[in-house]
Design an enzyme around this catalytic site. Structure first.
Site, PDB file in Angstrom:
ATOM      1  N   CYS A   2       1.107  -0.979   0.039  1.00 21.17           N
ATOM      2  CA  CYS A   2       0.281   0.106   0.073  1.00 21.17           C
ATOM      3  C   CYS A   2       0.864   1.608   0.066  1.00 21.17           C
ATOM      4  O   CYS A   2       2.135   0.553   0.035  1.00 21.17           O
ATOM      5  CB  CYS A   2      -1.074   0.341   1.803  1.00 21.17           C
ATOM      6  SG  CYS A   2      -1.706  -1.393   1.580  1.00 21.17           S
ATOM      7  N   ARG A  56       1.989   1.067  -6.058  1.00 27.24           N
ATOM      8  CA  ARG A  56       2.094  -0.092  -4.646  1.00 27.24           C
ATOM      9  C   ARG A  56       0.557  -0.452  -4.236  1.00 27.24           C
ATOM     10  O   ARG A  56       0.377  -0.735  -3.057  1.00 27.24           O
ATOM     11  CB  ARG A  56       2.811   0.802  -3.145  1.00 27.24           C
ATOM     12  CG  ARG A  56       3.813   1.445  -3.043  1.00 27.24           C
ATOM     13  CD  ARG A  56       3.884   2.138  -2.649  1.00 27.24           C
ATOM     14  NE  ARG A  56       4.563   1.245  -1.371  1.00 27.24           N
ATOM     15  CZ  ARG A  56       5.941   0.627  -0.934  1.00 27.24           C
ATOM     16  NH1 ARG A  56       6.442   0.890  -1.772  1.00 27.24           N
ATOM     17  NH2 ARG A  56       5.542  -0.327   0.288  1.00 27.24           N
ATOM     18  N   TRP A 108      -3.839  -1.634  -1.267  1.00 27.37           N
ATOM     19  CA  TRP A 108      -3.830  -3.070  -1.962  1.00 27.37           C
ATOM     20  C   TRP A 108      -4.300  -3.790  -1.356  1.00 27.37           C
ATOM     21  O   TRP A 108      -3.820  -4.118   0.160  1.00 27.37           O
ATOM     22  CB  TRP A 108      -2.723  -3.682  -2.861  1.00 27.37           C
ATOM     23  CG  TRP A 108      -2.622  -4.966  -3.732  1.00 27.37           C
ATOM     24  CD1 TRP A 108      -2.926  -4.652  -5.304  1.00 27.37           C
ATOM     25  CD2 TRP A 108      -2.714  -6.285  -3.175  1.00 27.37           C
ATOM     26  NE1 TRP A 108      -2.349  -5.941  -5.662  1.00 27.37           N
ATOM     27  CE2 TRP A 108      -2.371  -6.510  -4.074  1.00 27.37           C
ATOM     28  CE3 TRP A 108      -1.998  -6.655  -1.771  1.00 27.37           C
ATOM     29  CZ2 TRP A 108      -2.132  -8.235  -4.381  1.00 27.37           C
ATOM     30  CZ3 TRP A 108      -2.212  -8.329  -2.042  1.00 27.37           C
ATOM     31  CH2 TRP A 108      -1.999  -9.165  -3.037  1.00 27.37           C
ATOM     32  N   ASN A 165      -0.658  -0.365   6.792  1.00 31.71           N
ATOM     33  CA  ASN A 165       0.148  -1.274   5.249  1.00 31.71           C
ATOM     34  C   ASN A 165       0.542  -2.784   6.279  1.00 31.71           C
ATOM     35  O   ASN A 165       1.288  -2.821   6.769  1.00 31.71           O
ATOM     36  CB  ASN A 165       1.332  -0.593   4.361  1.00 31.71           C
ATOM     37  CG  ASN A 165       2.149  -1.199   3.597  1.00 31.71           C
ATOM     38  OD1 ASN A 165       1.173  -2.728   3.095  1.00 31.71           O
ATOM     39  ND2 ASN A 165       3.263  -0.936   3.127  1.00 31.71           N
ATOM     40  N   GLY A 166       0.263  -3.848   6.281  1.00 29.81           N
ATOM     41  CA  GLY A 166       0.617  -5.082   5.971  1.00 29.81           C
ATOM     42  C   GLY A 166      -0.633  -5.701   6.539  1.00 29.81           C
ATOM     43  O   GLY A 166      -2.128  -5.358   6.140  1.00 29.81           O
ATOM     44  N   GLU A 215      11.537 -14.685 -18.725  1.00 28.53           N
ATOM     45  CA  GLU A 215      11.137 -12.892 -18.355  1.00 28.53           C
ATOM     46  C   GLU A 215      10.313 -12.325 -19.423  1.00 28.53           C
ATOM     47  O   GLU A 215       9.691 -11.457 -19.601  1.00 28.53           O
ATOM     48  CB  GLU A 215      12.424 -12.866 -18.356  1.00 28.53           C
ATOM     49  CG  GLU A 215      12.642 -11.057 -17.953  1.00 28.53           C
ATOM     50  CD  GLU A 215      10.988 -10.612 -16.811  1.00 28.53           C
ATOM     51  OE1 GLU A 215      11.307 -11.143 -15.950  1.00 28.53           O
ATOM     52  OE2 GLU A 215      11.424  -9.618 -16.522  1.00 28.53           O
ATOM     53  N   LYS A 260       6.917 -10.540 -19.241  1.00 30.80           N
ATOM     54  CA  LYS A 260       6.683  -8.708 -19.247  1.00 30.80           C
ATOM     55  C   LYS A 260       4.963  -8.985 -20.185  1.00 30.80           C
ATOM     56  O   LYS A 260       3.846  -8.265 -19.808  1.00 30.80           O
ATOM     57  CB  LYS A 260       7.809  -8.040 -20.285  1.00 30.80           C
ATOM     58  CG  LYS A 260       8.900  -8.489 -19.799  1.00 30.80           C
ATOM     59  CD  LYS A 260       8.716  -7.412 -18.372  1.00 30.80           C
ATOM     60  CE  LYS A 260       8.873  -8.267 -17.217  1.00 30.80           C
ATOM     61  NZ  LYS A 260       9.139  -7.130 -15.595  1.00 30.80           N
ATOM     62  N   GLU A 305       1.820  -9.371 -17.775  1.00 32.94           N
ATOM     63  CA  GLU A 305       1.792  -8.696 -16.932  1.00 32.94           C
ATOM     64  C   GLU A 305       0.933  -7.776 -17.634  1.00 32.94           C
ATOM     65  O   GLU A 305       0.553  -6.714 -16.795  1.00 32.94           O
ATOM     66  CB  GLU A 305       3.205  -8.392 -15.870  1.00 32.94           C
ATOM     67  CG  GLU A 305       3.448  -9.400 -15.028  1.00 32.94           C
ATOM     68  CD  GLU A 305       4.953  -8.985 -14.632  1.00 32.94           C
ATOM     69  OE1 GLU A 305       4.824  -8.847 -13.642  1.00 32.94           O
ATOM     70  OE2 GLU A 305       5.932  -8.691 -15.458  1.00 32.94           O
ATOM     71  N   HIS A 346       8.402 -33.066 -25.715  1.00 32.17           N
ATOM     72  CA  HIS A 346       7.770 -34.469 -24.433  1.00 32.17           C
ATOM     73  C   HIS A 346       6.022 -33.869 -24.079  1.00 32.17           C
ATOM     74  O   HIS A 346       5.750 -33.785 -22.178  1.00 32.17           O
ATOM     75  CB  HIS A 346       8.179 -34.158 -23.519  1.00 32.17           C
ATOM     76  CG  HIS A 346      10.222 -34.381 -23.653  1.00 32.17           C
ATOM     77  ND1 HIS A 346      10.397 -35.551 -23.883  1.00 32.17           N
ATOM     78  CD2 HIS A 346      11.033 -33.719 -23.705  1.00 32.17           C
ATOM     79  CE1 HIS A 346      11.602 -35.858 -24.386  1.00 32.17           C
ATOM     80  NE2 HIS A 346      12.000 -34.359 -24.051  1.00 32.17           N
ATOM     81  N   LYS A 386       3.500  -3.784  -6.642  1.00 31.88           N
ATOM     82  CA  LYS A 386       4.964  -3.354  -6.987  1.00 31.88           C
ATOM     83  C   LYS A 386       6.147  -4.205  -5.437  1.00 31.88           C
ATOM     84  O   LYS A 386       6.686  -4.948  -5.930  1.00 31.88           O
ATOM     85  CB  LYS A 386       5.393  -1.720  -6.535  1.00 31.88           C
ATOM     86  CG  LYS A 386       6.851  -1.475  -7.213  1.00 31.88           C
ATOM     87  CD  LYS A 386       6.605  -1.803  -8.310  1.00 31.88           C
ATOM     88  CE  LYS A 386       8.587  -1.760  -8.676  1.00 31.88           C
ATOM     89  NZ  LYS A 386       8.340  -2.363 -10.031  1.00 31.88           N
TER      90      LYS A 386
HETATM   91  C1  F6R Z   1       7.625  -8.193 -12.768  1.00 31.35           C
HETATM   92  C2  F6R Z   1       7.985  -7.847 -11.370  1.00 31.35           C
HETATM   93  C3  F6R Z   1       7.507  -8.858 -10.515  1.00 31.35           C
HETATM   94  C4  F6R Z   1       8.947  -8.907  -9.035  1.00 31.35           C
HETATM   95  C5  F6R Z   1       8.485  -9.774  -8.207  1.00 31.35           C
HETATM   96  C6  F6R Z   1       9.780  -9.650  -6.883  1.00 31.35           C
HETATM   97  O1  F6R Z   1       7.817  -7.886 -13.534  1.00 31.35           O
HETATM   98  O2  F6R Z   1       7.798  -7.270 -11.052  1.00 31.35           O
HETATM   99  O3  F6R Z   1       7.767 -10.445 -10.263  1.00 31.35           O
HETATM  100  O4  F6R Z   1       9.934  -9.399  -9.720  1.00 31.35           O
HETATM  101  O5  F6R Z   1       7.033  -9.501  -7.252  1.00 31.35           O
HETATM  102  O6  F6R Z   1      10.068  -8.475  -6.517  1.00 31.35           O
HETATM  103  P1  F6R Z   1      11.253  -7.949  -5.855  1.00 31.35           P
HETATM  104  O7  F6R Z   1      12.167  -7.646  -7.299  1.00 31.35           O
HETATM  105  O8  F6R Z   1      10.728  -6.484  -5.215  1.00 31.35           O
HETATM  106  O9  F6R Z   1      11.440  -8.972  -4.846  1.00 31.35           O
END
Ligand code: F6R
Length: 587
Positions: free
Chosen positions: A2, A29, A72, A98-99, A465, A469, A472, A488, A582
């Protein structure tokens, strides 16, 4: 998960509007709802709504002290009532949080028995009423500290108190930072909220509390209640870091910033990298860990190390526990995280620490919990990453791991040269011709529901990766596989015109990957090559720079761009994908 932002002594007497603006910088956030509270004549007034903060405005009255939140959701659905801040029965105490308060049911039952009236289903509202209860017999500081000690779980709270005209915040587990401006003081969950006003900051540690008033900021130890010396630091972050700078979205701005942030990794961490390389060469076991994008970075690190003839493991943090028993005091655990606050990563790190490992974190954000848990920190210096989807932090972490692997192979200087060259080559690569090709490809793929990707060796984590992208940012189902896995079972998924990306480099497995591409093509799949060479197997090719083991950087950047343009084309918000936050500070 948050965003928190509060201000004391707003110069324009428009604290609510200032808080709203700051919250817009923190929306990454959490963006289920937002809310602001302000001290007005007789009480605290609150304005809160579901939905993104975007262009929101508030009609709250003028004032100099306000506190706000972007949410969030964890406990309680996404409704106006459940949005923060939450008030006590008399509208004199406003709380944001937050939590997760793990014992909120029992606290709520007790408070209801004592006559408190609840307006929401949240765990947070319990905190406001508990403070109100304790405030009857104690001063505000004691009431808040005692309340905070009663809460179970990892929490950060911020309280606006009508009577004392103060903001008081406590931290355990969730990030909080204080900004010290000129006669103005700020509290936030992240620096971009107040970067416009100051870069002089103090990151709270677990167990810290701060009291912000017109007299300044005071730091306390929650357990003892005693005042501590507050030692601020000045960050090298600039205002532009938290602004879009002419780009339509942070995501595309951050994709372009990689042209600088990747080469920047060659000028930082040098001493530490060389020291760690010596340890690894002396026989220390190496484990890379992280979540999501960071776990793909970890996996790539394992391939980079293998290229240098050194064994390393990569374990996603959320699957760490069964393997933690193999950790000892001759283990180096590299924890990779943009935010340094990811709960699963922190749990893995705490376990590794308990077992005697040396913890090295590869982090982008500053002042994080992970930073404090680590023996050594390799900060990757990418600056604030505002888009929820990670791009520049990831590539800077990847570059740092590459440099480490090269140092382990006694090739650190060569590694730095190669990364600097990569920066130059990428600068030429990200030109309008490339962008047009990616935009055209995005237009072709816009209505697809499923896509598949294959890659081998370094291009396997690259395709993980790349696919993330796409998923997401555009919400298209993009499924990556190791090229060798195809026969397989996976090949059943291929139908006529199914888009299949083939990520490849000019390496020893290029022919094998092209054979896999031919197998997909024979079943009608549409082959999209992301590679530095042409091939008859490719129906479409986005040609990437040929840079040996660093080719994957260009390949992945194409995925970042494609995800961005697909997302924009499909009407998604590329900076704030649905359901994501985030920093994932809950398990
Ligand atoms: C993908 C993304 C997430 C973070 C994951 C870990 O674009 O941002 O998959 O990589 O939530 O987050 P951090 O790096 O903050 O530990």
């Amino acid at each position: 998960m948050c965003g928190i932002f509060g201000i004391i002594n707003d110069k324009n007497n428009q604290a609510a509007a200032t808080v709203l603006e700051g919250l817009k910088k923190l929306e990454y956030r959490g963006y289920d709802s937002w809310g602001v509270s302000i001290i007005s004549d007789n009480e605290i007034k609150v304005d809160k709504h579901i939905g993104k903060i975007g262009e929101a405005q508030t009609n709250l009255p003028p004032g100099t002290i306000a506190l706000g939140h972007t949410r969030w959701a964890t406990h309680g659905g996404v409704t106006d009532n459940n949005a923060h801040p939450h008030l006590d029965c008399d509208n004199k105490i406003s709380v944001i949080h937050n939590g997760i308060v793990e014992n909120y049911h029992e606290l709520k039952d007790m408070l209801i028995k004592n006559g408190h009236k609840f307006k929401s289903e949240t765990d947070t509202e319990v905190i406001a009423h508990l403070i109100e209860e304790k405030y009857k017999s104690k001063n505000i500081k004691e009431a808040i500290f005692e309340t905070f000690k009663t809460l179970r779980g990892s929490n950060a709270i911020a309280v606006l108190d009508y009577h004392s005209k103060m903001i008081i915040a406590c931290r355990n587990g969730s990030p909080l930072v204080v900004g010290l401006g000129k006669d103005q003081y700020f509290l936030a969950s992240d620096v971009p909220a107040f970067l416009k006003a100051t870069n002089e900051v103090y990151f709270l540690n677990d167990g810290d509390a701060v009291i912000l008033s017109n007299d300044g900021v005071k730091l306390f130890d929650i357990e003892s209640g005693k005042e501590q010396v507050l030692k601020p630091q000045v960050l090298d972050w600039k205002l532009e870091d938290a602004e879009k700078g002419g780009y339509p979205h942070f995501l595309i701005k951050e994709i372009y910033e990689q042209l600088k942030t990747i080469p920047k990794t060659t000028s930082i961490n040098g001493k530490e990298i060389l020291r760690l390389a010596e340890k690894i060469k002396s026989g220390y076991k190496v484990i890379f860990t992280g979540c999501g994008t960071a776990s793909f970075c970890a996996l790539t690190g394992k391939y980079f190390f293998a290229l240098q003839g050194i064994e390393a493991q990569s374990i996603p943090s959320y699957e760490f526990m069964p393997f933690s028993k193999f950790i000892d005091n001759k283990t180096l655990v590299f924890a990779i995280s943009q935010s340094g606050e990811t709960a699963d990563t922190l749990i893995a790190v705490k376990e590794a620490k308990k077992r005697g490992a040396e913890i090295v974190s590869i982090i982008n954000a500053r002042g994080s919990t992970l930073e404090r848990l680590s023996d050594t920190v390799l900060t990757v210096g990418a600056g604030p990453e505002i888009a929820v989807v990670s791009t520049k932090a990831f590539s800077a972490q990847l570059s740092t791991l590459y440099l480490l692997s090269m140092a382990v192979g006694n090739n650190y200087d060569e590694g730095k040269d190669k990364i600097n060259l990569l920066g130059k080559v990428l600068t030429n690569f990200l030109n309008p011709v490339l962008i047009n090709r990616v935009v055209d490809l995005a237009k072709n793929l816009m209505d697809e529901e499923h896509m598949y990707l294959i890659g081998k060796h370094l291009n396997y984590p690259a395709s993980l990766e790349f696919a993330l992208k796409i998923k997401e940012t555009s919400y298209i189902h993009a499924e990556p596989f190791a090229a060798g896995e195809l026969k397989h079972g996976v090949i059943t998924l291929i139908q006529k015109n199914t888009p299949c990306f083939v990520l490849a480099s000019n390496d020893e497995v290029k022919d094998e990957v092209l054979s896999s591409a031919a197998e997909i093509k024979a079943r009608g799949g549409q082959i999209i090559g992301i590679a530095p060479f042409e091939s008859k197997e490719f129906d479409i090719l986005i040609k990437t720079p040929d840079l040996g083991e660093l080719t994957i950087f260009g390949n992945i950047i194409v995925g970042q761009l494609l995800g961005y343009y697909l997302g924009v084309g499909r009407g998604a918000d590329p900076d704030k994908p649905r359901n994501l936050a985030k920093s994932v500070t809950v398990k």
